[in-house]
Design a protein around this motif. Sequence first.
Motif, PDB file in Angstrom:
ATOM      1  N   SER B 430       0.801  -1.264  -0.109  1.00 22.04           N
ATOM      2  CA  SER B 430      -0.164  -0.225  -0.084  1.00 22.04           C
ATOM      3  C   SER B 430       0.908   1.366  -0.251  1.00 22.04           C
ATOM      4  O   SER B 430       2.069   1.283   0.660  1.00 22.04           O
ATOM      5  CB  SER B 430      -0.899  -0.052   1.268  1.00 22.04           C
ATOM      6  OG  SER B 430      -1.732  -1.031   1.355  1.00 22.04           O
ATOM      7  N   TYR B 431       0.526   2.420  -0.589  1.00 23.69           N
ATOM      8  CA  TYR B 431       1.294   3.450  -0.793  1.00 23.69           C
ATOM      9  C   TYR B 431       0.642   4.581  -0.538  1.00 23.69           C
ATOM     10  O   TYR B 431      -0.763   4.517  -0.781  1.00 23.69           O
ATOM     11  CB  TYR B 431       1.958   3.643  -2.298  1.00 23.69           C
ATOM     12  CG  TYR B 431       2.595   4.733  -2.540  1.00 23.69           C
ATOM     13  CD1 TYR B 431       4.284   4.781  -1.741  1.00 23.69           C
ATOM     14  CD2 TYR B 431       2.344   5.842  -3.135  1.00 23.69           C
ATOM     15  CE1 TYR B 431       4.784   5.703  -2.320  1.00 23.69           C
ATOM     16  CE2 TYR B 431       3.147   7.024  -3.101  1.00 23.69           C
ATOM     17  CZ  TYR B 431       4.603   6.874  -2.781  1.00 23.69           C
ATOM     18  OH  TYR B 431       5.490   7.754  -2.646  1.00 23.69           O
ATOM     19  N   GLY B 432       1.139   5.505   0.383  1.00 28.31           N
ATOM     20  CA  GLY B 432       0.475   6.609   0.872  1.00 28.31           C
ATOM     21  C   GLY B 432      -0.490   6.326   1.939  1.00 28.31           C
ATOM     22  O   GLY B 432      -0.975   5.341   2.085  1.00 28.31           O
ATOM     23  N   GLU B 433      -0.581   7.583   2.802  1.00 31.33           N
ATOM     24  CA  GLU B 433      -1.599   7.510   3.854  1.00 31.33           C
ATOM     25  C   GLU B 433      -2.722   8.801   3.820  1.00 31.33           C
ATOM     26  O   GLU B 433      -2.062   9.782   3.346  1.00 31.33           O
ATOM     27  CB  GLU B 433      -0.783   7.434   5.323  1.00 31.33           C
ATOM     28  CG  GLU B 433      -0.096   6.067   5.724  1.00 31.33           C
ATOM     29  CD  GLU B 433      -1.309   5.299   5.992  1.00 31.33           C
ATOM     30  OE1 GLU B 433      -2.458   5.617   6.531  1.00 31.33           O
ATOM     31  OE2 GLU B 433      -0.807   3.797   5.696  1.00 31.33           O
ATOM     32  N   THR B 434      -3.629   8.772   4.307  1.00 36.66           N
ATOM     33  CA  THR B 434      -4.786   9.647   4.545  1.00 36.66           C
ATOM     34  C   THR B 434      -4.748  10.006   6.209  1.00 36.66           C
ATOM     35  O   THR B 434      -4.315   9.254   6.752  1.00 36.66           O
ATOM     36  CB  THR B 434      -6.011   9.415   3.926  1.00 36.66           C
ATOM     37  OG1 THR B 434      -6.409   8.255   4.685  1.00 36.66           O
ATOM     38  CG2 THR B 434      -5.985   9.305   2.381  1.00 36.66           C
ATOM     39  N   ASP B 435      -5.303  11.159   6.378  1.00 37.40           N
ATOM     40  CA  ASP B 435      -5.384  11.195   7.994  1.00 37.40           C
ATOM     41  C   ASP B 435      -6.459  10.477   8.522  1.00 37.40           C
ATOM     42  O   ASP B 435      -6.971   9.755   7.885  1.00 37.40           O
ATOM     43  CB  ASP B 435      -5.629  12.529   8.341  1.00 37.40           C
ATOM     44  CG  ASP B 435      -7.065  13.130   7.510  1.00 37.40           C
ATOM     45  OD1 ASP B 435      -7.889  12.515   7.302  1.00 37.40           O
ATOM     46  OD2 ASP B 435      -6.995  14.546   7.529  1.00 37.40           O
ATOM     47  N   ASP B 436      -6.728  10.369   9.953  1.00 37.08           N
ATOM     48  CA  ASP B 436      -7.631   9.307  10.412  1.00 37.08           C
ATOM     49  C   ASP B 436      -9.080   9.714  10.071  1.00 37.08           C
ATOM     50  O   ASP B 436      -9.668   8.862  10.208  1.00 37.08           O
ATOM     51  CB  ASP B 436      -7.292   9.422  12.080  1.00 37.08           C
ATOM     52  CG  ASP B 436      -6.097   9.133  12.479  1.00 37.08           C
ATOM     53  OD1 ASP B 436      -5.488   8.231  11.756  1.00 37.08           O
ATOM     54  OD2 ASP B 436      -5.652   9.229  13.564  1.00 37.08           O
ATOM     55  N   PHE B 437      -9.120  10.879   9.513  1.00 39.42           N
ATOM     56  CA  PHE B 437     -10.544  11.280   9.166  1.00 39.42           C
ATOM     57  C   PHE B 437     -10.756  10.721   7.618  1.00 39.42           C
ATOM     58  O   PHE B 437     -11.820  10.762   7.242  1.00 39.42           O
ATOM     59  CB  PHE B 437     -10.687  12.702   9.102  1.00 39.42           C
ATOM     60  CG  PHE B 437     -10.912  13.292  10.622  1.00 39.42           C
ATOM     61  CD1 PHE B 437     -12.245  13.237  11.057  1.00 39.42           C
ATOM     62  CD2 PHE B 437      -9.870  13.598  11.279  1.00 39.42           C
ATOM     63  CE1 PHE B 437     -12.399  13.750  12.496  1.00 39.42           C
ATOM     64  CE2 PHE B 437     -10.184  14.032  12.626  1.00 39.42           C
ATOM     65  CZ  PHE B 437     -11.476  14.091  13.120  1.00 39.42           C
ATOM     66  N   GLY B 438      -9.661  10.570   6.967  1.00 39.19           N
ATOM     67  CA  GLY B 438      -9.629   9.984   5.451  1.00 39.19           C
ATOM     68  C   GLY B 438      -9.991  11.233   4.770  1.00 39.19           C
ATOM     69  O   GLY B 438     -10.702  11.067   3.694  1.00 39.19           O
ATOM     70  N   TYR B 439      -9.509  12.185   5.350  1.00 37.68           N
ATOM     71  CA  TYR B 439     -10.166  13.574   4.324  1.00 37.68           C
ATOM     72  C   TYR B 439      -8.753  14.269   3.627  1.00 37.68           C
ATOM     73  O   TYR B 439      -8.993  14.667   2.590  1.00 37.68           O
ATOM     74  CB  TYR B 439     -10.523  14.629   5.372  1.00 37.68           C
ATOM     75  CG  TYR B 439     -11.450  15.689   4.543  1.00 37.68           C
ATOM     76  CD1 TYR B 439     -12.940  15.420   4.492  1.00 37.68           C
ATOM     77  CD2 TYR B 439     -10.971  16.940   4.182  1.00 37.68           C
ATOM     78  CE1 TYR B 439     -13.522  16.486   3.608  1.00 37.68           C
ATOM     79  CE2 TYR B 439     -11.479  17.800   3.578  1.00 37.68           C
ATOM     80  CZ  TYR B 439     -12.788  17.635   3.425  1.00 37.68           C
ATOM     81  OH  TYR B 439     -13.575  18.610   2.539  1.00 37.68           O
ATOM     82  N   ASN B 440      -7.711  14.223   4.253  1.00 33.49           N
ATOM     83  CA  ASN B 440      -6.477  14.757   3.551  1.00 33.49           C
ATOM     84  C   ASN B 440      -5.427  13.758   3.614  1.00 33.49           C
ATOM     85  O   ASN B 440      -5.442  12.732   4.332  1.00 33.49           O
ATOM     86  CB  ASN B 440      -6.099  15.942   4.459  1.00 33.49           C
ATOM     87  CG  ASN B 440      -7.032  17.081   4.472  1.00 33.49           C
ATOM     88  OD1 ASN B 440      -7.210  17.508   3.553  1.00 33.49           O
ATOM     89  ND2 ASN B 440      -7.401  17.581   5.579  1.00 33.49           N
ATOM     90  N   ILE B 441      -4.433  14.070   2.625  1.00 33.11           N
ATOM     91  CA  ILE B 441      -3.396  13.064   2.639  1.00 33.11           C
ATOM     92  C   ILE B 441      -2.359  13.555   3.735  1.00 33.11           C
ATOM     93  O   ILE B 441      -1.983  14.641   3.549  1.00 33.11           O
ATOM     94  CB  ILE B 441      -2.766  12.967   1.238  1.00 33.11           C
ATOM     95  CG1 ILE B 441      -3.939  12.351   0.191  1.00 33.11           C
ATOM     96  CG2 ILE B 441      -1.601  12.287   1.066  1.00 33.11           C
ATOM     97  CD1 ILE B 441      -3.411  12.982  -1.315  1.00 33.11           C
ATOM     98  N   VAL B 442      -1.773  12.655   4.027  1.00 35.52           N
ATOM     99  CA  VAL B 442      -0.551  12.971   5.223  1.00 35.52           C
ATOM    100  C   VAL B 442       0.815  12.335   4.803  1.00 35.52           C
ATOM    101  O   VAL B 442       1.862  12.571   5.193  1.00 35.52           O
ATOM    102  CB  VAL B 442      -0.919  12.281   6.746  1.00 35.52           C
ATOM    103  CG1 VAL B 442      -2.134  13.346   7.194  1.00 35.52           C
ATOM    104  CG2 VAL B 442      -1.163  10.946   6.814  1.00 35.52           C
ATOM    105  N   GLU B 443       0.837  11.283   3.799  1.00 37.74           N
ATOM    106  CA  GLU B 443       2.087  10.877   3.182  1.00 37.74           C
ATOM    107  C   GLU B 443       1.921  10.668   2.035  1.00 37.74           C
ATOM    108  O   GLU B 443       0.860   9.711   1.444  1.00 37.74           O
ATOM    109  CB  GLU B 443       2.241   9.566   4.310  1.00 37.74           C
ATOM    110  CG  GLU B 443       3.692   9.079   4.238  1.00 37.74           C
ATOM    111  CD  GLU B 443       3.771   7.630   4.986  1.00 37.74           C
ATOM    112  OE1 GLU B 443       3.920   7.770   6.268  1.00 37.74           O
ATOM    113  OE2 GLU B 443       3.933   6.487   4.260  1.00 37.74           O
ATOM    114  N   ASN B 444       2.991  10.901   1.193  1.00 44.75           N
ATOM    115  CA  ASN B 444       3.372  10.285  -0.127  1.00 44.75           C
ATOM    116  C   ASN B 444       2.001  10.749  -1.104  1.00 44.75           C
ATOM    117  O   ASN B 444       1.580   9.993  -1.739  1.00 44.75           O
ATOM    118  CB  ASN B 444       3.444   9.001  -0.265  1.00 44.75           C
ATOM    119  CG  ASN B 444       4.892   8.490   0.299  1.00 44.75           C
ATOM    120  OD1 ASN B 444       5.788   9.333   0.197  1.00 44.75           O
ATOM    121  ND2 ASN B 444       4.949   7.516   1.054  1.00 44.75           N
ATOM    122  N   PRO B 445       1.810  11.964  -1.335  1.00 44.40           N
ATOM    123  CA  PRO B 445       0.682  12.422  -2.153  1.00 44.40           C
ATOM    124  C   PRO B 445       0.878  11.960  -3.876  1.00 44.40           C
ATOM    125  O   PRO B 445       2.086  12.335  -3.878  1.00 44.40           O
ATOM    126  CB  PRO B 445       0.379  13.887  -2.028  1.00 44.40           C
ATOM    127  CG  PRO B 445       1.719  14.372  -1.363  1.00 44.40           C
ATOM    128  CD  PRO B 445       2.265  13.134  -0.633  1.00 44.40           C
TER     129      PRO B 445
END
Lengths: 687, 490
Positions: B430-445
Amino acid sequence: MIEPTEILQFFGRLHTVVLHLPIGILLLAFIMEISSRFATFEKLKPVIPFILFVGMVAAILTAIFGYLLSEEGGYEQEILWNHKWLGISTAILSTLLYFFRKKGKYYLAVFTGLIVLLIFTGHTGGSITHGSDFLFEPFEEKIIEDVFVGNIDDIKVYPQLIQPIFKSKCVSCHNAGKVKGGLILTDTTSLKKGGDTGPSFIAGQPANSLLIKAIHLPLEDDKHMPPKGKKQLTEEEQKLLRWWISGEAEFIKTVVDYPVDSEIEAILKNKFVRKKSGIEAIHIEPVAKSKLALMNSKGLNVFPLGVNSPWLEARLSGRKELSTDNFKLLKTVAENITILDLGNTPLNDKDVQQLNAFPNLSKLFLEQTNISDAGFKTIKPLKNLTYLNLYSCNITDKSIPILQQFKNLKTLYLWQTKFSDEGIESLKKEIPNLTIITGKENTETFANAQLRAPQILADSSMFMKELKVTLKLNFPWAKIYYTLDGSTPDSSSLLYENPFAILTSTTIKAIAIADSWESSTISEATFFSIKKRPKSIAIDQTPNSSYKGQGAQTLIDLNLGSSDFKDGKWLAWQGKSITAVLDFEKPVEVSAVFVSALDNNSPWIFFPKGIQVWTSIDNKNFTPVASEQFEIPAAQRIPSLHKFKASFESTKAQYIKVLVENVAKNPDWHPAADQPSWLFLDEIIVE
Amino acid sequence: MNNDPLSKRNFILNRRAFLSKTSIGLGAAALSSLLGVGCFNKSESGGISLNPSDIKIPHFAPKAKRVIYLFQSGGPSQLELFDYKPLLEKMRGQDLPESIRKGQRLTGMTSGQKNFPLASSIFKFKQYGESGTWFSDLLPYTSQIADDLCVVKSMYTEAINHDPAITFFQTGSQQPGRPSMGSWLSYGLGSDNENLPTFCVLVSRGTGRPDGQPLYSRLWGNGFLHSLHQGVVFRSGADPVLYLQDPKGIDKLTRRKMLDQIASLNQKQIEEFGDPEISTRIAQYEMAYRMQTSVPEIMDISKENQGTYKMYGPDAMVPGTFAANCLLARRLIEKDVKFVQLYHMGWDHHADLPNAMKGQANDVDQASAALITDLKQRGLLDETLVIWGGEFGRTNYSQGDLTNTNYGRDHHPRCFSIFMAGGGIKPGMSYGETDDFGYNIVENPVHVHDFQATLLHLLGMDHEKLTYKYQGRRFRLTDVSGKIIKDILA
């Protein structure tokens, strides 16, 4: 015939020869100009204009040829742009110099400028061909990188990991000659001492170390290092630097003395343990393009992997025949071929030994060919082979001794071959990194299998005389059974073979049955035989102007709407029930009424709540004959079409009155509850 | 030259072609290059040769030779399929904090909404495979092949409505008019099979929302590239490619003679005007003639075995479904077609999302997994890049009321998930992470242009070099941005 473009291309390539002339000649002119100012060489003066003229012509020609060459493409755009404009400027300036040589008092200054320009042009040109760091490379300190050192633990942390970072990103401003911020990063003592604001690092405390702070400040910050516009540290370099400082941050120890986590290990492995392997390690001369073109004109399909790659791919897959000529031609470039695709060809056991002529194969496609163990035996080990596809070949465990010798094999495709499980296991043991794909695991993943219901197809769902019905399922192993009387079909029902005709209103039910498959669900369709069409229809409510079809007539045009309610075949009313009166012109026998409606809850469309039917002879006195009520859904339904039936005892009538009840308001569960809902009708059918 | 007004007009229309044809002198060569026709019958990318079957060499050795793009049109919800967010379960029904939304623009469909109740997925999530990739139980088959997939959870786009967003994904620009991805590949790499188009398109309707967003044929258009790079739609039914079959009463020989006559007339026109579109036309007629044999071969699936249908599922027995199209995609790839683009419509779930998602997932799950597995067992996945995803994601809050069984989600461009497999992509990650809300990207956009740059890279093309000069500017698929996502390369 030689194309004009080819001539241009030729001249373009001459650039690399001609370019030496202006450099030499203009430089000579300049030297003579300087020399002529001394008494000994005074007599050179008269010839200088001539030499300048020749130099000018050479410069112009070089610029033109260079422009042609640049059209061929393949050069780095930025440096090419510089070179191009420097070259054009040189040509222009030399022309100006020649023609205005007598007038200008700045003659010598302009001449010097021209020579400077010439040097820069030459240098950028050289950078294009040899790479931008070619000239100064000998002065650069050799950085030990990308060399396999045997053991990661033996890597010297400071000299091999940290110093190279400083050298490539920092020392251009922080050296003994250029001491920005009082910081020098070229020797260890100065590094420890730090700059004007203090020591550059505190061992074990990366967060308090100025070096680390500087690289993590926002790019816009003045204190961010390297400054905006300079080459920044890569993420990998940042991590290494932090790792070094959080350790002892000294200058001689090796990796083994530092705590290595998985992240750092990965970086180190990536940096150092990348030994070239397979064909990467082989140096080979490319094949001339013209030779490839010739081969391809003879029916082959051979091409380089990339523009600058000497390696070739030969793709003969899918051919109906393979001739010995094909192989003969391929063999002329055998060493360069690294991908050979013979899949899905009539390749046989005799042809297999031809493969021994290709020593550098890394990928070999032999799937769906006629080769067997007997032929495969004749293959010599291909030590660079990483990919071998044998799917659907008649190859068995007998070929394992051969396969075992392909030591570099990474993926082996054995789907639809006759290898035993033990054979495959033994092969895996012999070749450690091998993945064998047999397709066996897939049968488990995709074990559940129910047949899809057959499609019941006809031109229309209503007909006057007879209707041809086709049952269809794209699955040749299934049998389709059907009934015409509304009963549930099974394997004892009528077997479908060919399209058949129906003459009366019929409900067809069909099922698909096949061995080792779960039988399909039952598909069902009703077709209406219309013996008498009503002459006219009158509706008490005008349909919504967006969905008015061809007027009320739309409901008796024998033309049904699709699931797309905007298709023009639907009439719609919002919040209202409607009453329609159908006129048959003279009394006819009637026994049922069908109301064809649409349900699509998201856009507020609901099936009718009920229908009521009256019959009449004179359009005045109506007798109620049927009344049906239907369920209002308790939750959103999947959009669908349905014909609602109201049947009654057979009676004679000329006029039929039908009341279709709208649900009227969206139910409570609906996102737009209580809003007026829609009623969509496309046909009213009287039987 | 004739003097009648018509041919004069023609001549004016073909001014560019004329100039390029007569560009033998140096001045004209320079001029022709200004006008956009490379003077060595070559552009920077390596060719505008008119024969689509001409071999074109990629910039460097490619990892993937072919692409199957399973486009999920409408914007499938990442929160119900791939991006597991336990926090949404805890905060279910609470309002989306402004600190997370940060003024993100909304569509007209939710901009009037008074509050934004956070909605968690009603589908359960689990980790699958050795890679431990998260999938919801909507994807029982796809999750089985988790270790073959690379799920990118940090895609983002610039558009917020369907048409601009799909156009952006397919052409690199929100405004229509640029060539589609498949057209760029056809232009850059040429064809490996002269009997079939390089770029084939298959469209299916979803059962989850059958009346969903329509698609426009310009999504597979060639833009300013030569028209033989445009996508060809294969339809289900009697006539898979429109206008391909001979009319009744015309036999093969008559057709051949007719084409030869037309070709000789067209050849005269070329000699007179040199307009490259005329050669394109000749090439297209010939291609269509060859397709009269090759297309029925492709569509004839009678030689497929029962195992195939067990894999692709019973839907593959019904022409025009996503499953049937997946099977066709494999058959086209086997014939070396470069780019097969599937579109499955109906993923736009503003309301009634749980039911609609079930229908949609049911349409595509088994067939997508089967396609990848089938390519793998045939040894094709190694060189075939499979992409699965839509044009944007969906909001973490409910559009309309949030009930225990029902909710909807609006468009969300800031983060969404796609997955890729095969052709040089690192499997099982899996690549990249979103925040806990699933609203913004926090890693590797991963921007759409980054995705496109990576795709071209896998096919051996430098996205900065694959250009076409048109109206005085060099155009790229990735416009002026895009960086290769190295971390997901094998």
